[in-house]
Design a protein around this motif. Structure first.
Motif, PDB file in Angstrom:
ATOM      1  N   ASN A 176      53.897  11.333  36.232  1.00  0.00           N
ATOM      2  CA  ASN A 176      53.151  12.405  36.279  1.00  0.00           C
ATOM      3  C   ASN A 176      54.405  13.526  36.933  1.00  0.00           C
ATOM      4  O   ASN A 176      53.918  14.540  36.384  1.00  0.00           O
ATOM      5  N   GLN A 177      55.112  13.031  37.787  1.00  0.00           N
ATOM      6  CA  GLN A 177      56.148  14.141  38.321  1.00  0.00           C
ATOM      7  C   GLN A 177      56.954  14.509  37.438  1.00  0.00           C
ATOM      8  O   GLN A 177      57.288  15.889  37.147  1.00  0.00           O
ATOM      9  N   THR A 178      57.447  13.669  36.538  1.00  0.00           N
ATOM     10  CA  THR A 178      58.414  14.035  35.404  1.00  0.00           C
ATOM     11  C   THR A 178      57.793  14.615  34.400  1.00  0.00           C
ATOM     12  O   THR A 178      58.827  15.335  33.474  1.00  0.00           O
ATOM     13  N   CYS A 179      56.773  14.484  33.790  1.00  0.00           N
ATOM     14  CA  CYS A 179      56.263  15.029  32.438  1.00  0.00           C
ATOM     15  C   CYS A 179      55.684  16.255  32.753  1.00  0.00           C
ATOM     16  O   CYS A 179      55.536  16.649  31.569  1.00  0.00           O
ATOM     17  N   GLU A 180      55.401  16.793  33.577  1.00  0.00           N
ATOM     18  CA  GLU A 180      54.573  17.936  33.827  1.00  0.00           C
ATOM     19  C   GLU A 180      55.179  18.930  33.069  1.00  0.00           C
ATOM     20  O   GLU A 180      54.696  19.597  31.963  1.00  0.00           O
ATOM     21  N   ALA A 181      56.575  19.313  33.111  1.00  0.00           N
ATOM     22  CA  ALA A 181      57.360  20.262  32.544  1.00  0.00           C
ATOM     23  C   ALA A 181      57.604  20.077  30.969  1.00  0.00           C
ATOM     24  O   ALA A 181      57.360  21.164  30.394  1.00  0.00           O
ATOM     25  N   SER A 182      57.957  18.851  30.552  1.00  0.00           N
ATOM     26  CA  SER A 182      58.126  18.755  29.388  1.00  0.00           C
ATOM     27  C   SER A 182      56.898  18.701  28.522  1.00  0.00           C
ATOM     28  O   SER A 182      56.761  19.055  27.407  1.00  0.00           O
TER      29      SER A 182
END
Ligand code: UDP
Length: 454
Positions: free
Chosen positions: A83-89
């Protein structure tokens, strides 16, 4: 020439794990059959293949930049990182989809798994209608709401008290402290953090849930009371729509083996896509199964026995114990197995999909939950629906043997089977035209069509 009708689009965001991908793809199939086009946004980890079953779906992969080894941290920790890494993508991906869309194929709604809560930020920013999809059940959702608000310090003290473990948790009857969806592998703060995110539905206009009112009407009513938006119980989705989406290769040889067994004689064993087992427990199980004198089909997933690729690290004793009556595979076509007339019982970790699949085929269960909502499901199997027995405490060959016999040989098992078959009929009826789950799906679709003037 006939003009192909352009359809409004639904964007699905599944968690990259078998137990979440399966119901999301089933939901996608059901919505596709209702006239929507489907886009699946997935991460690099555990991608669903765009097989012929989904040839009309669009698949988009967003980078997650997570090493595969991260899954070894355990599912909840993995999800927090994801969840931390996918928000922007995801925001970027959704922005692009919006730029490319025409009026006719505009996004009607984003349906995201409750655990893919990074989706909230993007749908809010672009003001796109969104819906939360809960791949567990209403009872587990209600438990998560409870835990999200719990006083962590007091709760930890209570959980350490062995007498407390067996007490019913106030307000959640018949769940005991030990049935709550916590985990021995994850610190309580992380659990509270992730549960707080999953129960906060942000700007979502509805919650779709893979459950049925005949299974948990009280919890569904309670959830509906708790949330300000409609809750649509549309399950079991595997009855409403077939959407084969196995992430591992199924070994179909076990069906031939089942064909040679007597009706209702086999115990089928599987701990789902993530469950792990210690060698000591594998051996106790194997011994108990052998002593029960019943044939058994056992799924041992590669990697599920720590430090072993498959079963090679087990002592020779293991092959001796299973060779006579057992058949071991790495991954089975589970729904077909449960539907097979030779199968008389299911030893399960009680993941919600496995539980629903067993209920949907009227197969009684031996419950051995490992973590999280599996404990809630096991408690319901044993003491609400009364279609199974739960094995608690240390795994021991004697209790394994008597659990198998109680399901397959004793009168107790016949009673459980009768109740399971009764529930199976109720579930089938709820998924048929006019049934509660079928109508719930219709209501959801109509609400979308009204909003998007389809
Ligand atoms: N499954 C399967 N073959 C197997 C074992 C499991 O197809 O050998 C499927 C099963 O049918 C279910 C899913 O994997 O749909 C497991 O989901 P569940 O929610 O039961 O457990 P999880 O894997 O999420 O712990």
């Amino acid at each position: 020439m006939e003009k192909t009708k352009v359809k409004k689009r639904i964007v699905l965001v599944p968690v990259p794990a078998q137990g979440h991908v399966t119901p999301m793809m089933q939901l996608g199939k059901a919505l596709y059959l209702k006239g929507f086009s489907i886009t699946v946004v997935q991460t690099q980890y555990n991608r669903v293949s765009s097989s012929k079953d989904f040839s009309d779906f669009q698949f988009i992969t967003i980078p997650d930049s997570l090493p595969d080894s991260l899954i070894n941290l355990g599912a909840l920790q993995f999800l927090i990182k994801l969840n931390q890494t996918c928000e922007a993508s995801f925001k970027h991906c959704l922005g692009q989809l919006l730029q490319e869309q025409g009026n006719d194929d505009a996004i009607a709604c984003v349906v995201y798994d409750e655990y893919m809560y990074f989706s909230k930020a993007a749908v809010k920013e672009f003001q796109i209608p969104s819906v939360v999809f809960s791949t567990t059940n209403a009872t587990a959702f209600v438990c998560r709401s409870f835990l999200a608000k719990v006083n962590a310090d007091k709760f930890l003290i209570d959980m350490k008290d062995s007498e407390m473990q067996d007490k019913v948790f106030a307000g959640l009857h018949p769940l005991r402290y030990k049935d709550l969806p916590t985990s021995a592998f994850v610190p309580l703060e992380s659990i509270i953090k992730i549960y707080t995110e999953t129960v906060n539905i942000g700007t979502a206009s509805a919650v779709i849930i893979n459950s049925a009112s005949c299974l948990e009407s009280l919890s569904l009513a309670r959830l509906q009371q708790e949330l300000d938006v409609p809750v649509y119980p549309v399950g079991p989705l595997h009855i409403a729509a077939t959407a084969p989406s196995s992430l591992l290769e199924e070994d179909r040889s076990c069906i031939e083996w089942l064909n040679k067994q007597k009706p209702s004689s086999v115990i089928y064993i599987s701990l789902g896509s993530l469950g792990l087992m210690e060698t000591k427990d594998v051996l106790e199980m194997a011994q108990g199964l052998k002593n029960s004198n019943q044939p058994f089909l056992w799924v041992i997933r590669p990697g599920s026995i720590p430090t072993s690729e498959w079963t090679e690290s087990l002592p020779d004793e293991f092959s001796e114990l299973v060779s006579e009556r057992g058949y071991v595979v790495k991954w089975a076509p589970q729904m077909e197995v449960l539907r097979h007339s030779a199968v008389g019982g299911f030893w399960s970790h009680c993941g919600w999909n496995s539980t629903l699949e067993s209920l949907g085929e009227g197969v009684p269960m031996i419950c051995r939950p490992i973590t999280g909502d599996q404990r809630v499901n096991a408690r319901y199997v044993e003491s609400v629906w009364r279609i199974g027995v739960q094995l608690e405490g240390e795994l021991e060959k004697g209790t394994v043997e008597s659990a198998v016999k109680s399901l397959l040989v004793d009168e107790e098992g016949d009673e459980m089977r009768k109740r399971a078959i009764d529930l199976k009929e109720k579930l089938k009826a709820s998924a048929r035209n006019g049934g509660s789950s079928c109508s719930s799906l219709e209501d959801f679709v109509n609400s979308l069509k009204m909003k998007t003037s389809m």
